[in-house]
Each structure stands twice: as C-alpha cells, then as structure tokens.
Design an enzyme around this catalytic site. Structure first.
Site, mmCIF file in Angstrom:
data_model
loop_
_atom_site.group_PDB
_atom_site.id
_atom_site.type_symbol
_atom_site.label_atom_id
_atom_site.label_comp_id
_atom_site.label_asym_id
_atom_site.label_seq_id
_atom_site.Cartn_x
_atom_site.Cartn_y
_atom_site.Cartn_z
ATOM 1 N N ALA A 1 -7.690 -12.331 -4.279
ATOM 2 C CA ALA A 1 -6.367 -11.982 -4.779
ATOM 3 C C ALA A 1 -5.407 -11.971 -3.581
ATOM 4 C CB ALA A 1 -6.372 -10.634 -5.515
ATOM 5 N N GLU B 1 0.487 -12.019 1.117
ATOM 6 C CA GLU B 1 1.023 -12.194 2.471
ATOM 7 C C GLU B 1 0.297 -11.341 3.526
ATOM 8 O OE1 GLU B 1 3.213 -14.047 4.383
ATOM 9 O OE2 GLU B 1 2.985 -15.353 2.653
ATOM 10 N N HIS C 1 -2.964 -10.825 3.668
ATOM 11 C CA HIS C 1 -4.110 -11.641 4.080
ATOM 12 C C HIS C 1 -3.635 -12.827 4.927
ATOM 13 C CE1 HIS C 1 -5.513 -9.896 0.099
ATOM 14 N NE2 HIS C 1 -6.426 -9.439 0.926
ATOM 15 N N GLN D 1 -18.874 -1.449 -2.038
ATOM 16 C CA GLN D 1 -17.815 -0.587 -1.508
ATOM 17 C C GLN D 1 -16.954 0.026 -2.610
ATOM 18 O OE1 GLN D 1 -16.136 -3.949 0.835
ATOM 19 N NE2 GLN D 1 -14.157 -3.060 0.319
ATOM 20 N N ARG E 1 -4.205 -4.526 -5.570
ATOM 21 C CA ARG E 1 -4.186 -3.605 -6.716
ATOM 22 C C ARG E 1 -2.785 -3.363 -7.267
ATOM 23 N NH1 ARG E 1 -8.290 -1.367 -3.471
ATOM 24 N NH2 ARG E 1 -10.293 -1.144 -4.540
HETATM 25 P P1 AMP Z 1 -8.925 -6.740 0.992
HETATM 26 O O1 AMP Z 1 -8.924 -8.099 0.371
HETATM 27 O O2 AMP Z 1 -8.052 -5.744 0.317
HETATM 28 O O3 AMP Z 1 -10.317 -6.228 1.288
HETATM 29 O O4 AMP Z 1 -8.262 -6.925 2.410
HETATM 30 C C1 AMP Z 1 -8.760 -7.859 3.326
HETATM 31 C C2 AMP Z 1 -8.088 -7.648 4.647
HETATM 32 O O5 AMP Z 1 -6.684 -7.833 4.498
HETATM 33 C C3 AMP Z 1 -8.300 -6.242 5.209
HETATM 34 O O6 AMP Z 1 -8.509 -6.313 6.595
HETATM 35 C C4 AMP Z 1 -7.004 -5.578 4.859
HETATM 36 O O7 AMP Z 1 -6.675 -4.515 5.726
HETATM 37 C C5 AMP Z 1 -6.026 -6.701 5.011
HETATM 38 N N1 AMP Z 1 -4.808 -6.405 4.255
HETATM 39 C C6 AMP Z 1 -4.723 -6.100 2.933
HETATM 40 N N2 AMP Z 1 -3.450 -5.783 2.616
HETATM 41 C C7 AMP Z 1 -2.733 -5.876 3.752
HETATM 42 C C8 AMP Z 1 -1.356 -5.653 4.086
HETATM 43 N N3 AMP Z 1 -0.462 -5.261 3.180
HETATM 44 N N4 AMP Z 1 -0.972 -5.832 5.373
HETATM 45 C C9 AMP Z 1 -1.870 -6.200 6.311
HETATM 46 N N5 AMP Z 1 -3.169 -6.432 6.064
HETATM 47 C C10 AMP Z 1 -3.598 -6.274 4.810
#
Ligand code: AMP
Length: 284
Positions: free
Chosen positions: A32, A35, A37, A61, A190
């Site tokens: 999903a 920006e 990522h 997790q 989310r």
């Molecule tokens: P997730 O897909 O939510 O597990 O996030 C994957 C990676 O992207 C993790 O290292 C998160 O901290 C990073 N990430 C998610 N949202 C953000 C954001 N708004 N700003 C910076 N990094 C993000």
C-alpha cells in the site's frame, strides 16, 4: 525493475549484485505504497544503492486479527509506484516462504527486550517480536549494506538499531524523515480507513506536534499539552509522552535540549502513531 518470485532467486540477485561491486539497499514495506515509502527509495538511490524493496504483510507483527484482515493491499498499484520510484528489484515473498507452516508458531523469534516492550509494545504485545524477526530474516536473505526505515515508526528504528548492534548484523540502519500529507497527517497505509471526521480528529496529532516543536518546554507542561490536545479533539489516547530520542527513556524535569514527542491514538477503530521533535528547557 525486476520482480523476484522466490527466496532462492531473491538471494541470488542480491549475491550477484554484491559480487559486481554494487551496494544493496533494502527497503522493507508492507505495501500500500505511498510517498513515505517512496522517500526511503529516494534516499537509497541518492546513495547509489541497488534498491531492493520488499512487500510482505507480516502477520507476526499484527496482534489484532481485524487490523490484519483490513490491511490495504493493492499489488498492481504498488508495482507501478515502485517502478516509478526507481526500485531495481521488487520482492513479494509468500507467507509460506517467510514463515513456513504459519499459523503454527515459528520456533525462532527475535525479541528486543526493553525498547520493544514499551509504548507500541504495550498496546500491541508481540508487535516488535514480529518486526525484529521479519527484518532479521529479510536482512539475512538480502545481505544489504544499508536498510532504510522511516522515522514515522520512531520506536521501530530504535528497536532495529538495537537488534543490529546486539547481533552485529553487517548493515547500516538509515532513518529517513517522516513524510506528511498536505494537511499535516503523517502518511500511513491505514489512513484510507479513516472517515472524514476521523481524519479531522487524527489531525490533532500533527497540530499539537507542530505547536510543541516551537519554543522550549518544561517536560510536564509538554506532556499535559500533548494529552490535553488529543483528548480535547475526542481521540482515544494510547500514549502521549516525551522521551530521550535514542533510548526512548521518559524525559524528566532535569532534561534539557532535544527530545522526542511520541503519540498513539485510536480513531475509527484505527490505531495511528505520530512523533516529532521537541526542545526541553529543564528546571522547575
Ligand atoms: P510499512 O509499510 O508501514 O511497514 O512501512 C514501511 C517503511 O516505510 C517503514 O520503515 C516505515 O517507517 C516507513 N514509512 C511509513 N510511513 C512513512 C511516512 N509517513 N514517512 C516516512 N516513512 C514512512
């Protein structure tokens, strides 16, 4: 961009990249993509890495089955975003490859005591065991020189740094700045689950973080301001605290200088986190 289908070809690709003298940069995600990522991919590209992005919605997790069931998934769109961002290799491992036999318990767990047991670890028991275990496995298959994480998940960065240090994993953890939407809300996969009024309530986090980022605060005044603002907005507050940025130890009245405000709320049944810098002025 190439897509690597199975663990064997994924490992081969990473081995061959290293053998060719290139640095592999790992960007672990749950898909999903947004920006936030993309900013991690950009940071890896700026360093000249061959960027390997993984998409794996890691059930270990999630402590809440409904959260896992509702987690947004859109692989087609993710492929396009990854390609446009300049990802070199996209890896979408299967559940069976990552955790054979799941949901039967996996024998091996990486547990980061202390840092993994506070804040998110309280509200989401086992969350950081799942995170540390999956990141350890992704690193072992990939062998990256650098792995990129967002400060959006501030505690996660601290947990992973601790694991990498304790296990002498040969990887540099690169923490990238939190990316926000135009209205200030921290980007999160989310967020699509928020109603318009839920989003408005959730914005109380970025608003109060912006407020406390200005000036210098006594720690207890800052805590009261953070909690009060979230409660006034009608949010269910999981925690709102001010901590020392690397150990996440709760700040006290003697602390001065740079600290971090950590927030977690539930809105529309969705748990959201945010954080930001704060300057403490100490004294009574
Ligand atoms: P997730 O897909 O939510 O597990 O996030 C994957 C990676 O992207 C993790 O290292 C998160 O901290 C990073 N990430 C998610 N949202 C953000 C954001 N708004 N700003 C910076 N990094 C993000």
């Amino acid at each position: 961009m190439i897509e690597l289908g199975d663990l064997g070809s994924w490992r081969e690709y990473a081995d061959a990249t290293r053998a060719g003298g290139r640095v592999v940069g790992l960007v672990p995600t749950m898909g999903a993509l947004h920006e936030g990522h993309v900013s991690l991919v950009r940071a890896a590209r700026e360093r000249g890495d061959v960027v390997l992005l993984t998409i794996f919605v890691n059930p270990r997790q999630f402590n809440d089955a409904a959260d896992l069931a509702h987690y947004p998934r859109d692989l087609e769109r993710d492929r396009e975003i990854a390609e446009r961002a300049g990802v070199d290799a996209l890896v979408v491992p299967t559940l069976e490859e990552m955790w054979p036999g799941y949901p039967h318990p996996v024998a091996t767990t990486v547990h980061v005591a202390g840092l993994g047991d506070i804040f998110e670890g309280v509200g989401r028991p086992g969350h950081f065991d799942g995170v540390a275990s999956v990141v350890a496995k992704l690193c072992h298959v990939t062998g990256p020189s650098r792995a990129y994480f967002g400060e959006k998940d501030f505690q996660q960065v601290a947990v992973i740094r601790q694991m990498v240090s304790d296990l002498a994993m040969p990887v540099d953890v690169v923490a990238c700045a939190l990316v926000r939407d135009a209205d200030g809300l921290a980007l999160s996969s989310r967020n699509v689950r928020l109603s318009p009024s839920g989003r408005e309530r959730a914005l109380s986090m970025s608003r109060v973080l912006a407020e406390v980022s200005r000036g210098a605060w006594r720690v207890n005044e800052a805590r009261e301001r953070l909690r009060g603002a979230l409660r006034d907005a009608g949010c269910e507050v999981a925690y709102a605290d001010v901590v020392e940025p690397s150990t996440l130890r709760g700040a006290d009245e003697r602390d001065e200088g740079e600290a971090r405000a950590l927030l977690a709320i539930t809105v529309d049944g969705v748990r959201l986190i945010d954080n930001g810098p704060i300057t403490l002025r100490g004294g009574h």
